[in-house]
Design a protein around this motif. Structure first.
Motif, short mmCIF file in Angstrom:
data_model
loop_
_atom_site.label_atom_id
_atom_site.label_comp_id
_atom_site.label_asym_id
_atom_site.label_seq_id
_atom_site.Cartn_x
_atom_site.Cartn_y
_atom_site.Cartn_z
N GLY A 229 16.25 89.18 0.45
CA GLY A 229 15.72 87.70 0.30
C GLY A 229 15.07 87.27 1.46
N VAL A 230 14.03 86.01 1.30
CA VAL A 230 13.60 85.74 2.47
C VAL A 230 14.44 84.50 2.87
N GLU A 231 14.61 84.52 4.48
CA GLU A 231 15.68 83.55 5.04
C GLU A 231 14.82 82.31 5.55
N ASP A 232 15.40 81.33 4.97
CA ASP A 232 14.89 79.88 5.59
C ASP A 232 15.59 79.72 6.90
N PHE A 233 14.98 78.92 7.76
CA PHE A 233 15.49 78.63 9.13
C PHE A 233 15.40 77.07 9.34
N GLU A 234 15.72 76.67 8.18
CA GLU A 234 15.90 75.01 8.44
C GLU A 234 17.05 74.58 9.33
N GLU A 235 18.09 75.14 9.10
CA GLU A 235 19.14 74.92 9.80
C GLU A 235 18.86 75.14 11.04
N GLU A 236 18.36 76.20 11.56
CA GLU A 236 18.33 76.40 13.31
C GLU A 236 17.28 75.32 13.63
N ILE A 237 16.45 75.06 13.13
CA ILE A 237 15.49 73.99 13.36
C ILE A 237 16.20 72.72 13.46
N THR A 238 17.09 72.39 12.65
CA THR A 238 17.72 71.06 12.80
C THR A 238 18.61 71.31 14.00
N ILE A 239 19.37 72.34 14.26
CA ILE A 239 20.16 72.47 15.24
C ILE A 239 19.59 72.38 16.71
N LEU A 240 18.21 72.97 16.79
CA LEU A 240 17.31 72.90 18.02
C LEU A 240 16.95 71.39 18.33
N ASP A 241 16.63 70.78 17.19
CA ASP A 241 16.30 69.37 17.24
C ASP A 241 17.60 68.53 17.69
N ASN A 242 18.60 68.80 17.16
CA ASN A 242 19.89 67.81 17.45
C ASN A 242 20.17 68.15 19.09
N VAL A 243 20.18 69.35 19.49
CA VAL A 243 20.34 69.66 21.04
C VAL A 243 19.38 69.01 21.76
N PHE A 244 17.93 69.07 21.53
CA PHE A 244 17.09 68.38 22.08
C PHE A 244 17.24 66.73 22.27
N LYS A 245 17.58 66.33 21.11
CA LYS A 245 17.92 64.83 21.06
C LYS A 245 19.15 64.55 21.88
N ASN A 246 20.10 65.33 22.00
CA ASN A 246 21.33 65.36 22.83
C ASN A 246 20.93 65.16 24.24
N VAL A 247 20.15 66.27 24.53
CA VAL A 247 19.68 66.33 25.88
C VAL A 247 18.88 65.06 26.41
N THR A 248 18.07 64.55 25.33
CA THR A 248 17.05 63.40 25.83
C THR A 248 17.26 62.24 24.78
N PRO A 249 18.31 61.68 24.66
CA PRO A 249 18.61 60.52 23.69
C PRO A 249 17.82 59.59 23.45
N GLN A 250 17.20 59.13 24.44
CA GLN A 250 16.02 57.79 24.01
C GLN A 250 14.70 58.31 24.24
N LEU A 251 13.77 57.42 23.56
CA LEU A 251 12.52 57.98 23.62
C LEU A 251 11.83 57.43 24.94
N ASP A 252 12.40 56.34 25.68
CA ASP A 252 12.04 56.07 27.13
C ASP A 252 12.27 57.31 27.77
N LEU A 253 13.19 58.10 27.77
CA LEU A 253 13.54 59.23 28.62
C LEU A 253 12.54 60.33 28.50
N ILE A 254 12.33 60.59 27.18
CA ILE A 254 11.27 61.55 26.92
C ILE A 254 9.98 61.27 27.46
N GLU A 255 9.35 60.06 27.47
CA GLU A 255 8.19 59.65 27.96
C GLU A 255 8.12 59.81 29.47
N ASN A 256 9.16 59.86 30.39
CA ASN A 256 9.51 59.79 31.50
C ASN A 256 9.15 61.25 32.13
N SER A 257 9.40 62.47 31.02
CA SER A 257 9.27 63.68 31.66
C SER A 257 8.22 64.51 30.81
N GLU A 258 7.37 65.01 31.44
CA GLU A 258 6.14 65.32 30.74
C GLU A 258 6.46 66.77 29.88
#
Lengths: 287, 149
Positions: A229-258
């Protein structure tokens, strides 16, 4: 593609020969009108031979009218119009009956080729982001762009395209177009590689199933059965998103790094890519 | 050199036209109803841009234009992501100014857009980061255009 070109040349050649013979024996005006009309109405996009053929026929009648009144004497107007009509009918019939191209099969063949190139492009973009390999991504970009300019089945967009196939094929093509746009945007974002090693593994875990999903779509387009069957990768994207948010928890911080901003854009692109591929799968399962 | 100047100008013009299609989508806010019309238009314009870039022999210039093309495509992706198109009403004037400005004079309208982002969009938009990315792309676009000029 080559097969289609050969068929097209042969079809044109046969119609031209028949048109010349008819013109030689039955033409009522100058001998060139009939073969010229036949060839002219044949040069139309795939899947819309009648509509575009008739449009070209009307255009030819206008040319005949102008030619008869401006360049030559109007005495032969009806004779020329009759020759153009016979030639046009011959051309349209030739397009419909001689070596007919199965529009659906042609569409599947071209789309499967394009999606294969997209799959390779996605892989090279991931390598650009993770391993900073610039050359393979540029090479794949060129291939995708050339294919986008020359081999994209945009004859589906043409006015007068088969009524029965129009809606489904156009919907499908818009989605394929969207994948191309997402890949171009991802390539842009991948030019700003991220240094944080915590993101590399989750990113790899997304790219691999994304490619697999593309490969599954290609298999379905080629009417081959899927072994699994076709495997969805929604869970993997959520994990990536969460790790990214943990690395940069605030919007202000993201805006400081191109580079973080472009990585955020890359994640948005991946999410859109997943949704678009799911829509493609849905469209294929409806077929 | 002269041929390069002409081909670059043509490619830039076509890239700007593609960008204008996206901006009009955000301004007209009728993408959901005229989805197919816009997608066909975007597809055709993308082909025009790629053909124009293909005519440029200078590799460095072609690379910058390529980047500009990808940048504009990324700007256009906002049309899929914004659920509530009424959010664009907040930046209506700024988008109109960007649309009307000359390609090499985008600095002021982009700065105005950034100001509205800081004052209103961060609160009003469901996902402000998407708009921030859009502004960032616009800024890069302007910087790359200046490089070519």
């Amino acid at each position: 593609m080559q097969d289609r070109i050969i068929k097209n040349i042969l079809r044109n050649l046969i119609v031209l020969i028949i048109a010349c013979i008819i013109s030689y024996f039955f033409a009522r005006s100058e001998t060139f009108w009939l073969p010229m009309a036949a060839l002219f109405v044949m040069q139309v996009p795939l899947g819309s031979a009648v509509r575009h053929g008739l449009e070209r026929f009307v255009l030819l009648l206008v040319v005949v009218f102008i030619f008869s009144y401006v360049v030559q004497s109007p005495y032969s107007l009806y004779a020329r119009a009759a020759d153009v009509t016979i030639g046009s009918l011959l051309g349209i019939a030739g397009n419909l009956l001689l070596f007919p191209v199965r529009v659906d099969a042609e569409f599947r063949r071209e789309i499967s080729l394009i999606l294969q190139q997209y799959s390779n492009y996605l892989n090279s973009i991931a390598n650009l982001l993770i391993l900073k390999e610039v050359t393979p991504a540029e090479k794949q970009r060129k291939i995708v762009e050339t294919s986008f300019r020359k081999h994209f089945p945009d004859w589906v967009y043409a006015m007068g395209f088969s009524i029965t196939l129009r809606q489904g094929h156009r919907h499908f093509l818009v989605l394929v177009d969207k994948i191309a746009q997402l890949l171009f945007a991802m390539h842009y974002a991948a030019r700003y590689p991220i240094e944080n090693s915590m993101l590399i593994e989750p990113l790899k875990n997304v790219i691999s199933p994304a490619q697999e999903m593309l490969d599954d779509i290609i298999q379905l387009i080629e009417l081959k059965p899927l072994t699994e069957g076709v495997e969805d990768f929604e869970e993997e994207i959520t994990i990536l998103d969460n790790v990214f948010k943990n690395v940069t928890p605030q919007l202000d911080l993201i805006e400081n790094s191109e580079n973080y901003i472009y990585f955020a854009a890359f994640i948005y692109d991946l999410k859109d890519l997943r949704l678009t591929m799911l829509k493609l799968l849905e469209a294929l399962s409806l077929n | 050199m002269c041929i390069d100047a002409i081909t670059v100008k043509i490619a830039l013009h076509k890239i700007r036209k593609l960008q204008k299609i996206f901006l009009k989508i955000y301004l007209n806010r009728d993408y959901r109803n005229r989805h197919f019309y816009y997608e066909k238009k975007i597809h055709q314009q993308m082909q025009h841009v790629l053909t124009a870039i293909n005519w440029i022999w200078n590799v460095q210039l072609a690379t910058v234009l390529q980047r500009l093309f990808q940048n504009v495509i990324a700007q256009g992706l906002l049309r899929f992501r914004i659920e509530d198109y009424s959010t664009f009403e907040i930046i209506d004037q700024e988008l109109k100014a960007i649309l009307a400005a000359k390609i090499n004079k985008l600095e002021k309208p982009i700065a105005a857009l950034e100001s509205v982002y800081a004052n209103a969009l961060t609160v009003a938009a469901a996902d402000p980061l998407q708009f921030y990315i859009f502004i960032k792309l616009l800024k890069n676009f302007q910087a790359d255009v200046c490089k070519i000029a």
